[in-house]
Design a protein around this motif. Structure first.
Motif, PDB file in Angstrom:
ATOM      1  N   UNK A 244       7.772  13.137   0.686  1.00 30.16           N
ATOM      2  CA  UNK A 244       6.420  13.593   1.029  1.00 30.16           C
ATOM      3  C   UNK A 244       5.420  13.143  -0.033  1.00 30.16           C
ATOM      4  N   UNK A 245       5.840  13.237  -1.297  1.00 28.58           N
ATOM      5  CA  UNK A 245       4.979  12.784  -2.396  1.00 28.58           C
ATOM      6  C   UNK A 245       4.706  11.293  -2.276  1.00 28.58           C
ATOM      7  N   UNK A 246       5.738  10.528  -2.011  1.00 27.47           N
ATOM      8  CA  UNK A 246       5.569   9.082  -1.874  1.00 27.47           C
ATOM      9  C   UNK A 246       4.692   8.727  -0.678  1.00 27.47           C
ATOM     10  N   UNK A 292      -6.503  13.078  -9.987  1.00 30.47           N
ATOM     11  CA  UNK A 292      -6.828  13.425  -8.605  1.00 30.47           C
ATOM     12  C   UNK A 292      -5.574  13.779  -7.805  1.00 30.47           C
ATOM     13  N   UNK A 293      -4.437  13.272  -8.224  1.00 28.58           N
ATOM     14  CA  UNK A 293      -3.197  13.530  -7.497  1.00 28.58           C
ATOM     15  C   UNK A 293      -2.634  14.921  -7.772  1.00 28.58           C
ATOM     16  N   UNK A 294      -3.132  15.576  -8.798  1.00 26.06           N
ATOM     17  CA  UNK A 294      -2.602  16.890  -9.166  1.00 26.06           C
ATOM     18  C   UNK A 294      -2.785  17.892  -8.031  1.00 26.06           C
ATOM     19  N   UNK A 295      -3.955  17.875  -7.399  1.00 33.31           N
ATOM     20  CA  UNK A 295      -4.215  18.801  -6.298  1.00 33.31           C
ATOM     21  C   UNK A 295      -3.316  18.496  -5.105  1.00 33.31           C
ATOM     22  N   UNK A 296      -3.069  17.216  -4.841  1.00 31.26           N
ATOM     23  CA  UNK A 296      -2.184  16.831  -3.738  1.00 31.26           C
ATOM     24  C   UNK A 296      -0.772  17.361  -3.986  1.00 31.26           C
ATOM     25  N   UNK A 297      -0.302  17.218  -5.210  1.00 30.99           N
ATOM     26  CA  UNK A 297       1.032  17.704  -5.555  1.00 30.99           C
ATOM     27  C   UNK A 297       1.129  19.217  -5.398  1.00 30.99           C
ATOM     28  N   UNK A 298       0.067  19.913  -5.765  1.00 35.26           N
ATOM     29  CA  UNK A 298       0.064  21.366  -5.610  1.00 35.26           C
ATOM     30  C   UNK A 298       0.170  21.746  -4.137  1.00 35.26           C
ATOM     31  N   UNK A 299      -0.524  21.023  -3.281  1.00 33.07           N
ATOM     32  CA  UNK A 299      -0.467  21.303  -1.849  1.00 33.07           C
ATOM     33  C   UNK A 299       0.912  21.014  -1.271  1.00 33.07           C
ATOM     34  N   UNK A 300       1.612  20.041  -1.842  1.00 30.74           N
ATOM     35  CA  UNK A 300       2.950  19.694  -1.357  1.00 30.74           C
ATOM     36  C   UNK A 300       3.992  20.690  -1.852  1.00 30.74           C
TER      37      UNK A 300
END
Length: 394
Positions: A244-246, A292-300
């Motif tokens: 999912x992260x990738x 900017x990717x930190x928020x995406x990782x938190x959502x995942x």
């Protein structure tokens, strides 16, 4: 020479947690960073903190070094720093005899815990030597190659590097941590901790309690083959998160994926557990390549962590800063008076207050078992609805 016996995991965990509490008593809102420092050292991995000046990046690592009995080296790097400042000066006597080598005594190559501030400002000569040192635990000077006793390299920077020439050294840091200013409702606690820390620096204080030695950490690392116990269910969850992260465009190489298993195991060791669980997946919040990717990782990762804590309410959430309900209510009162008062607010002031409201709502939501907190979430929602319905947002 005989190797000292490896400490029992429950005993070592108890002592490391004592060290973490010593640091938490000094630094408000840094619980997750403190945990990551300890598990990085347990796993023998490296960590970089990124954030604006004045967010205790340097102070927290120096405090960590005071509770671990290890040879410590730190340095503030600039583009003018020369290799001999951190790796040791050239041995002049040997050079006169035709041999090139450095005098590395008490310098970085002999350190077990290292902190380099503003690491991305170093020149290429230093960075090239660091690459081999942190990756292979070897340092070459002249014809001599020595194995370094490095446990972990911690670094700090005000910003993430954008220069491709720095991507190699950035990649060596498996964990990346944002170190930001505290939320507004922690301001009172920040002042209290800050006063204590400043007065302690001016007065003669007893040394910090040492909780573990470098040899003990290394002995645990040598046993990691026995400690990496992971259920098929956990591995399946991890696999799903990785892909999912990738899929979100966040680069996560196979090499880093394998190393993360070691950090999950270290997180379990820090708690005194023999097996990892889904709470250890919080580490995936810190594998970003850009802020900017930190928020995406938190959502995942967030939903997986939420499900685990809902099923295990007896456990405290990793990284959650203890927050006084009274402090939240006082901050909410101030924001309400500011937003509903007669004073004209600029757009910047208005959005700052709305952001603070969002932070307060998130903190109240984490207090799920407190009826008063649940009622206050409703009040925050009403205040937000009132503001969004006002003429300022038409």
């Amino acid at each position: 020479m005989s190797v000292p016996p490896s400490p029992s995991i429950p005993d070592l965990a108890r002592r490391l947690q004592d060290g973490a509490r010593q640091l938490e008593a000094q630094f408000l809102g840094k619980e997750e960073i403190i945990r990551l420092l300890f598990i990085s050292a347990l796993a023998g991995e490296h960590l970089v903190m990124v954030g604006p000046p004045g967010t205790a990046k340097s102070a927290i690592v120096r405090a960590f070094a005071q509770v671990i009995e290890a040879r410590y080296f730190d340095y503030l790097l600039t583009r003018f720093t020369e290799p001999n400042e951190i790796f040791g000066p050239v041995d002049i006597q040997a050079f006169r005899q035709g041999t090139y080598r450095r005098r590395i005594e008490k310098m970085l190559p002999e350190a077990e815990v290292v902190f380099l501030d503003e690491i991305f400002k170093a020149n290429s000569a230093i960075l090239n030597s660091l690459l081999t040192l942190v990756n292979a635990r070897r340092f070459t000077h002249g014809t001599n190659t020595v194995r370094v006793p490095l446990i972990s390299l911690f670094a700090a920077s005000n910003e993430v590097p954008t220069d491709d020439a720095l991507s190699a050294i950035f990649d060596r840091f498996l964990l990346r941590v944002r170190c930001d200013y505290l939320d507004s409702y922690h301001f009172r606690g920040l002042l209290q901790k800050g006063i204590q820390l400043e007065t302690a620096m001016m007065a003669e204080q007893p040394p910090a309690r040492k909780v573990a030695t470098a040899e003990e950490l290394l002995s645990v690392q040598r046993r990691f083959g026995d400690l990496m116990k992971m259920s098929e269910e956990f591995l399946a969850t991890f696999k799903g998160l990785v892909f999912q992260i990738r899929s979100e465009g966040i680069g996560l190489s196979d090499r880093r994926v394998v190393k993360l298993l070691k950090v999950f195991a270290a997180s379990a060791v820090f708690d005194g557990r023999e097996q990892v669980n889904d709470a250890d997946l919080f580490i995936l919040r810190h594998v970003w390549n850009t802020p900017e990717q930190e928020e995406i990782l938190q959502e995942i990762v967030g939903p997986v962590l939420d499900r685990w804590y809902e099923s295990h309410p007896e456990h405290s959430r990793i990284g959650a800063t203890p927050t006084s309900l009274q402090d939240l209510l006082e901050e909410l009162r101030v924001i309400r008076e500011t937003l509903t008062g007669s004073q004209v607010l600029s757009d910047m002031q208005l959005f700052s207050q709305l952001r603070n409201l969002g932070d307060i709502k998130a903190a109240l939501t984490r207090m799920q078992d407190n009826p008063a907190a649940a009622r206050m979430v409703g009040e925050v929602d009403k205040l937000l609805e009132t503001m969004f319905a006002s003429s300022r947002f038409v």
